[in-house]
Write a protein that holds these residues in place. Structure first.
Motif, mmCIF file in Angstrom:
data_model
loop_
_atom_site.group_PDB
_atom_site.id
_atom_site.type_symbol
_atom_site.label_atom_id
_atom_site.label_comp_id
_atom_site.label_asym_id
_atom_site.label_seq_id
_atom_site.Cartn_x
_atom_site.Cartn_y
_atom_site.Cartn_z
ATOM 1 N N TYR A 1 0.864 -1.170 0.000
ATOM 2 C CA TYR A 1 0.000 0.000 0.000
ATOM 3 C C TYR A 1 0.909 1.231 0.000
ATOM 4 C CZ TYR A 1 -3.061 -3.628 1.876
ATOM 5 O OH TYR A 1 -3.752 -4.806 2.069
ATOM 6 N N SER A 2 0.842 2.035 -1.054
ATOM 7 C CA SER A 2 1.667 3.246 -1.121
ATOM 8 C C SER A 2 0.781 4.472 -0.977
ATOM 9 C CB SER A 2 2.440 3.297 -2.433
ATOM 10 O OG SER A 2 3.526 2.408 -2.395
ATOM 11 N N ILE A 3 1.302 5.472 -0.323
ATOM 12 C CA ILE A 3 0.489 6.616 0.083
ATOM 13 C C ILE A 3 1.142 7.916 -0.383
ATOM 14 C CG2 ILE A 3 -0.421 7.875 2.090
ATOM 15 C CD1 ILE A 3 -0.616 5.180 3.497
ATOM 16 N N SER A 4 0.294 8.802 -0.868
ATOM 17 C CA SER A 4 0.751 10.113 -1.320
ATOM 18 C C SER A 4 0.002 11.193 -0.550
ATOM 19 C CB SER A 4 0.505 10.268 -2.821
ATOM 20 O OG SER A 4 -0.882 10.102 -3.108
ATOM 21 N N ASN A 5 0.449 12.433 -0.690
ATOM 22 C CA ASN A 5 -0.217 13.570 -0.071
ATOM 23 C C ASN A 5 -1.193 14.207 -1.051
ATOM 24 O OD1 ASN A 5 1.209 13.332 2.340
ATOM 25 N ND2 ASN A 5 2.890 14.607 1.584
ATOM 26 N N ALA A 6 -2.181 14.908 -0.507
ATOM 27 C CA ALA A 6 -3.205 15.526 -1.342
ATOM 28 C C ALA A 6 -2.616 16.553 -2.304
ATOM 29 C CB ALA A 6 -4.272 16.183 -0.466
ATOM 30 N N ASP A 7 -1.545 17.240 -1.889
ATOM 31 C CA ASP A 7 -0.983 18.284 -2.744
ATOM 32 C C ASP A 7 -0.075 17.731 -3.836
ATOM 33 O OD1 ASP A 7 0.969 17.454 -1.005
ATOM 34 O OD2 ASP A 7 1.742 19.466 -0.581
ATOM 35 N N ALA A 8 0.271 16.450 -3.767
ATOM 36 C CA ALA A 8 1.107 15.821 -4.798
ATOM 37 C C ALA A 8 0.682 14.359 -4.922
ATOM 38 C CB ALA A 8 2.585 15.939 -4.443
ATOM 39 N N PRO A 9 -0.482 14.097 -5.508
ATOM 40 C CA PRO A 9 -1.052 12.746 -5.492
ATOM 41 C C PRO A 9 -0.279 11.707 -6.279
ATOM 42 C CG PRO A 9 -2.338 14.205 -6.908
ATOM 43 C CD PRO A 9 -1.368 15.074 -6.176
ATOM 44 N N ASN A 10 0.667 12.117 -7.103
ATOM 45 C CA ASN A 10 1.440 11.157 -7.882
ATOM 46 C C ASN A 10 2.849 10.932 -7.338
ATOM 47 O OD1 ASN A 10 -0.547 10.678 -10.037
ATOM 48 N ND2 ASN A 10 -0.198 12.829 -10.518
ATOM 49 N N VAL A 11 3.108 11.493 -6.169
ATOM 50 C CA VAL A 11 4.420 11.339 -5.528
ATOM 51 C C VAL A 11 4.223 10.589 -4.215
ATOM 52 C CG1 VAL A 11 6.396 12.522 -4.518
ATOM 53 C CG2 VAL A 11 5.314 13.442 -6.577
ATOM 54 N N TYR A 12 4.815 9.417 -4.118
ATOM 55 C CA TYR A 12 4.651 8.611 -2.914
ATOM 56 C C TYR A 12 5.557 9.107 -1.798
ATOM 57 C CZ TYR A 12 1.983 5.442 -5.815
ATOM 58 O OH TYR A 12 1.042 4.902 -6.649
ATOM 59 N N VAL A 13 5.021 9.086 -0.584
ATOM 60 C CA VAL A 13 5.786 9.537 0.581
ATOM 61 C C VAL A 13 5.959 8.439 1.616
ATOM 62 C CG1 VAL A 13 5.116 11.945 0.276
ATOM 63 C CG2 VAL A 13 3.714 10.453 1.723
ATOM 64 N N SER A 14 5.152 7.375 1.549
ATOM 65 C CA SER A 14 5.281 6.270 2.485
ATOM 66 C C SER A 14 4.605 5.036 1.907
ATOM 67 C CB SER A 14 4.660 6.626 3.850
ATOM 68 O OG SER A 14 3.292 6.951 3.698
ATOM 69 N N ALA A 15 4.930 3.884 2.478
ATOM 70 C CA ALA A 15 4.347 2.634 2.007
ATOM 71 C C ALA A 15 4.412 1.592 3.104
ATOM 72 C CB ALA A 15 5.079 2.134 0.759
ATOM 73 N N ILE A 16 3.512 0.612 3.006
ATOM 74 C CA ILE A 16 3.506 -0.541 3.904
ATOM 75 C C ILE A 16 3.356 -1.791 3.049
ATOM 76 C CG2 ILE A 16 2.222 -1.789 5.684
ATOM 77 C CD1 ILE A 16 1.371 0.871 6.847
#
Length: 312
Positions: free
Chosen positions: A209-224
């Motif tokens: 599961y990879s997660i991005s921020n609302a202001d940059a939805p195509n850039v991942y910042v964390s994952a599990i």
């Protein structure tokens, strides 16, 4: 037979890096980490049944000549036009979407997604994982991180703490009880993602599961990533290879991708030459997060031609 879930979840910014110092780590090094798991307990009958089931699955696949570890050979030539088509299907589509607070299988066109910040892989272990196995898993994860860094040219390494890509090694019992651990390592994780991880059924071998921020939805910042510890050794490594690689920005599978782990036929267990090419293309500086297939395709064709030695 495995599943890689890649929701573009919009969450608040996460404090996912700790210092970000760029030190060199040798492939054989094994990051230490505090014990984050609950005390070891005997596995339940359900967990033991999972182990028997996965052992049978691995034996059946091996008997059929599947779970190859050779990375591809003369029987699996790589053609540039196929490499481009496979990249589009694997990198520019998503397998799953959120509907009604649940993850549902749905092939959805998507823009290019990847990490821009350094990736720090951190292992977390359930109490069922003995110390010697933890050492082996950390060493394997460190070696794989170094390999991915060489392939992509991106900063990727395994760490003992302060990670932003969390690899969870849990049995079925620990998976069900993982909500407190998930909230501790990722405070802004959604309830939908927690439900999905803690209830992932037996036929789903592993997940990311990879997660991005609302202001940059195509850039991942964390994952599990969830790795089931009931798997025998080869399937366990296979899950790590597929889920971590998909967590870099290759969220989909394709039945035509070969030789590849991004294909649910289980022919290949470990990252192949074809998959290395996909990752190299994904992190090429000529591409950027948010590109559509039409925008990326001319660049992809040139990159593929270069990787395979000319148009084909």
């Amino acid at each position: 037979m495995r599943k890689a879930l890649f929701p573009a979840l919009m969450v608040a910014a996460l404090a996912v890096l700790s210092g970000c110092e760029e030190t060199t780590q040798t492939p054989a090094s094994r990051p230490s980490a505090p014990v984050v798991a609950p005390p070891s307990v005997e596995p339940s009958e359900e967990s033991l049944a999972y182990a028997r089931y996965y052992a049978g699955v691995q034996q059946r696949l091996l008997t059929q000549g599947l779970l190859r570890t050779d990375g591809g050979g003369p029987d699996t030539p790589i053609v540039a036009r196929n490499l481009v088509a496979n990249f589009e299907r694997i990198a520019l589509y998503s397998e799953y979407a959120i509907s009604g607070g649940r993850f549902v299988a749905q092939q959805t066109p998507a823009e290019l997604r990847r990490w821009e910040r350094p990736i720090r892989l951190q292992a977390h272990f359930g109490g069922s994982v003995p110390a010697d196995m933890r050492d082996e898993d950390r060493a394997e994860l460190a070696r794989y991180a170094d390999r991915l860094a060489r392939i992509t040219g991106h900063s990727i390494r395994a760490v003992g703490s302060g990670g932003n890509f969390h690899v969870l090694y849990l049995n079925r019992d620990e998976q069900r009880a993982a909500a407190p651990l998930l909230r501790r390592i990722m405070p802004n994780i959604s309830d939908a993602t927690i439900r999905e991880i803690t209830s992932l059924p037996r036929h789903e071998f592993c997940a990311v599961y990879s997660i991005s921020n609302a202001d940059a939805p195509n850039v991942y910042v964390s994952a599990i990533a969830l790795i089931r510890t009931e798997h025998p050794d080869l399937q366990r490594r296979s899950c790590v290879h597929e889920e971590v690689a998909q967590g870099l920005g290759l969220p989909n599978d394709s039945p035509t991708a070969r030789p590849s782990i991004f294909n649910d036929d289980e022919e290949f267990a470990l990252l192949t030459t074809h998959d290395e090419m996909l990752l190299s293309m994904l992190y090429n500086p000529r591409l950027s997060p948010g590109m559509t297939p039409d925008e990326a395709r001319p660049i992809l064709q040139e990159l593929a031609d270069g990787l395979v030695g000319g148009p084909s």
